[in-house]
Design a protein around this motif. Sequence first.
Motif, PDB file in Angstrom:
ATOM      1  N   VAL A  21       0.832  -1.204   0.000  1.00 52.55           N
ATOM      2  CA  VAL A  21       0.000   0.000   0.000  1.00 52.55           C
ATOM      3  C   VAL A  21       0.868   1.257   0.000  1.00 52.55           C
ATOM      4  O   VAL A  21       0.614   2.213  -0.754  1.00 52.55           O
ATOM      5  CB  VAL A  21      -0.955  -0.007   1.209  1.00 52.55           C
ATOM      6  CG1 VAL A  21      -1.677   1.328   1.325  1.00 52.55           C
ATOM      7  CG2 VAL A  21      -1.956  -1.138   1.087  1.00 52.55           C
ATOM      8  N   SER A  22       1.931   1.263   0.825  1.00 47.58           N
ATOM      9  CA  SER A  22       2.815   2.427   0.878  1.00 47.58           C
ATOM     10  C   SER A  22       3.530   2.632  -0.454  1.00 47.58           C
ATOM     11  O   SER A  22       3.685   3.756  -0.934  1.00 47.58           O
ATOM     12  CB  SER A  22       3.838   2.266   2.004  1.00 47.58           C
ATOM     13  OG  SER A  22       3.207   2.123   3.254  1.00 47.58           O
ATOM     14  N   LEU A  23       3.956   1.526  -1.048  1.00 48.20           N
ATOM     15  CA  LEU A  23       4.654   1.630  -2.332  1.00 48.20           C
ATOM     16  C   LEU A  23       3.738   2.165  -3.420  1.00 48.20           C
ATOM     17  O   LEU A  23       4.123   3.043  -4.202  1.00 48.20           O
ATOM     18  CB  LEU A  23       5.204   0.264  -2.723  1.00 48.20           C
ATOM     19  CG  LEU A  23       6.033   0.211  -4.014  1.00 48.20           C
ATOM     20  CD1 LEU A  23       7.252   1.113  -3.888  1.00 48.20           C
ATOM     21  CD2 LEU A  23       6.452  -1.220  -4.318  1.00 48.20           C
ATOM     22  N   LEU A  24       2.517   1.635  -3.477  1.00 52.00           N
ATOM     23  CA  LEU A  24       1.566   2.138  -4.473  1.00 52.00           C
ATOM     24  C   LEU A  24       1.265   3.616  -4.254  1.00 52.00           C
ATOM     25  O   LEU A  24       1.207   4.405  -5.212  1.00 52.00           O
ATOM     26  CB  LEU A  24       0.271   1.312  -4.414  1.00 52.00           C
ATOM     27  CG  LEU A  24       0.360  -0.128  -4.917  1.00 52.00           C
ATOM     28  CD1 LEU A  24      -0.966  -0.845  -4.706  1.00 52.00           C
ATOM     29  CD2 LEU A  24       0.745  -0.154  -6.394  1.00 52.00           C
ATOM     30  N   ALA A  25       1.056   3.986  -2.982  1.00 61.14           N
ATOM     31  CA  ALA A  25       0.790   5.392  -2.685  1.00 61.14           C
ATOM     32  C   ALA A  25       1.988   6.265  -3.071  1.00 61.14           C
ATOM     33  O   ALA A  25       1.828   7.370  -3.631  1.00 61.14           O
ATOM     34  CB  ALA A  25       0.454   5.562  -1.203  1.00 61.14           C
ATOM     35  N   GLY A  26       3.204   5.778  -2.793  1.00 56.91           N
ATOM     36  CA  GLY A  26       4.392   6.544  -3.145  1.00 56.91           C
ATOM     37  C   GLY A  26       4.565   6.685  -4.640  1.00 56.91           C
ATOM     38  O   GLY A  26       4.921   7.762  -5.144  1.00 56.91           O
ATOM     39  N   VAL A  27       4.312   5.581  -5.376  1.00 56.38           N
ATOM     40  CA  VAL A  27       4.439   5.646  -6.841  1.00 56.38           C
ATOM     41  C   VAL A  27       3.417   6.619  -7.416  1.00 56.38           C
ATOM     42  O   VAL A  27       3.730   7.431  -8.299  1.00 56.38           O
ATOM     43  CB  VAL A  27       4.271   4.238  -7.445  1.00 56.38           C
ATOM     44  CG1 VAL A  27       4.144   4.317  -8.967  1.00 56.38           C
ATOM     45  CG2 VAL A  27       5.460   3.364  -7.072  1.00 56.38           C
ATOM     46  N   LEU A  28       2.193   6.543  -6.922  1.00 53.37           N
ATOM     47  CA  LEU A  28       1.155   7.465  -7.405  1.00 53.37           C
ATOM     48  C   LEU A  28       1.520   8.915  -7.091  1.00 53.37           C
ATOM     49  O   LEU A  28       1.345   9.817  -7.929  1.00 53.37           O
ATOM     50  CB  LEU A  28      -0.201   7.104  -6.780  1.00 53.37           C
ATOM     51  CG  LEU A  28      -0.822   5.780  -7.234  1.00 53.37           C
ATOM     52  CD1 LEU A  28      -2.109   5.502  -6.465  1.00 53.37           C
ATOM     53  CD2 LEU A  28      -1.111   5.818  -8.734  1.00 53.37           C
ATOM     54  N   PHE A  29       2.035   9.147  -5.880  1.00 52.93           N
ATOM     55  CA  PHE A  29       2.431  10.511  -5.507  1.00 52.93           C
ATOM     56  C   PHE A  29       3.594  10.994  -6.369  1.00 52.93           C
ATOM     57  O   PHE A  29       3.635  12.157  -6.791  1.00 52.93           O
ATOM     58  CB  PHE A  29       2.806  10.546  -4.034  1.00 52.93           C
ATOM     59  CG  PHE A  29       3.198  11.903  -3.531  1.00 52.93           C
ATOM     60  CD1 PHE A  29       2.246  12.896  -3.327  1.00 52.93           C
ATOM     61  CD2 PHE A  29       4.539  12.213  -3.292  1.00 52.93           C
ATOM     62  CE1 PHE A  29       2.615  14.153  -2.887  1.00 52.93           C
ATOM     63  CE2 PHE A  29       4.905  13.468  -2.847  1.00 52.93           C
ATOM     64  CZ  PHE A  29       3.944  14.442  -2.637  1.00 52.93           C
ATOM     65  N   SER A  30       4.548  10.092  -6.651  1.00 53.74           N
ATOM     66  CA  SER A  30       5.695  10.468  -7.478  1.00 53.74           C
ATOM     67  C   SER A  30       5.256  10.809  -8.900  1.00 53.74           C
ATOM     68  O   SER A  30       5.700  11.817  -9.479  1.00 53.74           O
ATOM     69  CB  SER A  30       6.703   9.317  -7.495  1.00 53.74           C
ATOM     70  OG  SER A  30       7.791   9.618  -8.347  1.00 53.74           O
ATOM     71  N   ARG A  31       4.350   9.966  -9.448  1.00 59.44           N
ATOM     72  CA  ARG A  31       3.865  10.248 -10.794  1.00 59.44           C
ATOM     73  C   ARG A  31       3.073  11.569 -10.824  1.00 59.44           C
ATOM     74  O   ARG A  31       3.199  12.361 -11.763  1.00 59.44           O
ATOM     75  CB  ARG A  31       2.978   9.096 -11.272  1.00 59.44           C
ATOM     76  CG  ARG A  31       3.723   7.775 -11.443  1.00 59.44           C
ATOM     77  CD  ARG A  31       4.642   7.830 -12.652  1.00 59.44           C
ATOM     78  NE  ARG A  31       5.406   6.624 -12.768  1.00 59.44           N
ATOM     79  CZ  ARG A  31       4.963   5.504 -13.384  1.00 59.44           C
ATOM     80  NH1 ARG A  31       3.740   5.494 -13.907  1.00 59.44           N
ATOM     81  NH2 ARG A  31       5.736   4.458 -13.477  1.00 59.44           N
ATOM     82  N   ALA A  32       2.261  11.769  -9.787  1.00 57.64           N
ATOM     83  CA  ALA A  32       1.482  13.009  -9.728  1.00 57.64           C
ATOM     84  C   ALA A  32       2.396  14.223  -9.607  1.00 57.64           C
ATOM     85  O   ALA A  32       2.163  15.269 -10.249  1.00 57.64           O
ATOM     86  CB  ALA A  32       0.505  12.954  -8.553  1.00 57.64           C
ATOM     87  N   SER A  33       3.470  14.098  -8.815  1.00 54.91           N
ATOM     88  CA  SER A  33       4.412  15.215  -8.669  1.00 54.91           C
ATOM     89  C   SER A  33       5.127  15.490  -9.976  1.00 54.91           C
ATOM     90  O   SER A  33       5.318  16.659 -10.384  1.00 54.91           O
ATOM     91  CB  SER A  33       5.427  14.900  -7.561  1.00 54.91           C
ATOM     92  OG  SER A  33       4.781  14.699  -6.325  1.00 54.91           O
ATOM     93  N   GLU A  34       5.544  14.433 -10.655  1.00 53.45           N
ATOM     94  CA  GLU A  34       6.225  14.599 -11.933  1.00 53.45           C
ATOM     95  C   GLU A  34       5.307  15.274 -12.956  1.00 53.45           C
ATOM     96  O   GLU A  34       5.729  16.197 -13.683  1.00 53.45           O
ATOM     97  CB  GLU A  34       6.688  13.240 -12.446  1.00 53.45           C
ATOM     98  CG  GLU A  34       7.525  13.315 -13.710  1.00 53.45           C
ATOM     99  CD  GLU A  34       8.049  11.950 -14.112  1.00 53.45           C
ATOM    100  OE1 GLU A  34       8.726  11.864 -15.166  1.00 53.45           O
ATOM    101  OE2 GLU A  34       7.776  10.969 -13.386  1.00 53.45           O
ATOM    102  N   ALA A  35       4.041  14.829 -13.001  1.00 58.37           N
ATOM    103  CA  ALA A  35       3.089  15.459 -13.927  1.00 58.37           C
ATOM    104  C   ALA A  35       2.849  16.918 -13.554  1.00 58.37           C
ATOM    105  O   ALA A  35       2.703  17.784 -14.438  1.00 58.37           O
ATOM    106  CB  ALA A  35       1.776  14.681 -13.918  1.00 58.37           C
TER     107      ALA A  35
END
Length: 453
Positions: A21-35
């Motif tokens: 769950v933490s990894l998925l949340a982190g990946v989503l946050f990273s992608r959102a930040s990059e976008a």
Amino acid sequence: MRRLSLSGRLALLFAACTAVVSLLAGVLFSRASEAHFIELDQQLLEGKLIALRSALQDVSSATDFPRHQPRLQDELSHQPDLALRIGSASGEIWFDTLPPLPAPLPTNAGVHSLDLSGNAYRVYNTALVPGQAGSPQLTLVLDITHHQHFLQRMQHLIWLTVGLSALATALLGAWAARSGLRPLRRMSTVAAGVSASSLTQRLPAEQMPAELAELASSFNAMLERLDESFQRLSAFSADIAHELRTPLSNLLTHTQVTLTRPRPIEDYREALHSNLEELQWMAQLVNDMLYLAKADHGLLAPRREMLDLAQETDMLLEFYGPLAEDVQVSLSREGNAHLAGDRSMLRRALSNLLDNALRFTPATGSIKVQISDQLQGLQLSIENSGEGIAKEVLPRLFDRFYRADPARREGSSEHAGLGLAITQSIVRAHGGQIRCESGPGWTRFVIELPKKG
């Protein structure tokens, strides 16, 4: 290799779930930040492009460029991380503030991302005058290395958070699982303390969690059955010794008395005949016990043949007729049915019930056998008149060595208290059930058998 405990498995499961769950949340946050950074960079480039077009609005050739250069320099001074290249439509460079780059820049129109030698850039290619043929070309290059460093630090933080979250969840999960599984350890402690001499312990089912309450109740029921079985086994062993003690004592005493002095041959013959009777009774008792042991282990295999129950019953009534006449008891039979069963076993069961009825039917009484062919199976009942059986005695009638008469004769060669137990085993071997019903002045044994065994 030692198996992983249930607490350990739950802790690892909690840790894995938290890590995922933490990894998925982190990946989503990273992608959102990059976008988000891409969107900000594009907005910045488009804002600068508007200012540049305003500063270069009259430029159409290289000769028009020098008079606009001071204003252009002023615009670029406000954005130190932005570089600009201006060239003609044919590729001639008029103005260039780009740092030396090891690779050529993208030439297609639009926004592009570029990674070169550890630095990251956002490249924006467009015409100075959109839609005009031969318009000068602008190339804006924005250094976004600091953005990439931020994203990298954030990714490292995400991995660190995932690891720490998994570790913390594993520790907390292990503690929670150990606390939650405490009732199971209590059950294990009770189970470890169970022995043939200690079957009285019970689990407090009402204090157990809802998920374990049913298991605790089943465990207590199992202990109850074990306790009852051991008590019956102990009583059974005591009953065997009780039944064999008197005939063995009689044999020893009679033999010792006979051998105290020389006697005539007829005395010895009489002593042997007397001992033979006791030995025959003991042999019958042992055979009955072996028969019941086979029944307990499911080794009774009835032979299947079609039987006329009325005919079989009439034969037994004819056999017991003389004895019934001696005690002035009437015998009768009603109904008929056919059954696939073992002739010798069923005869033995019915004989035990008739013999039992004759012993407890008073003079001028009656014994009635009723056979009925019902839709769900066959029913055979043997009812006799006489004193009824107390309700507290009925559940124990089919116990081995049990006699309702408290003044029973120890070691009696007539009845050892196994007849009803054997009858029940025979009925169950045929897939049926037997029960006893009694009231003031009557007693009835009811056998229910399936039509097909």
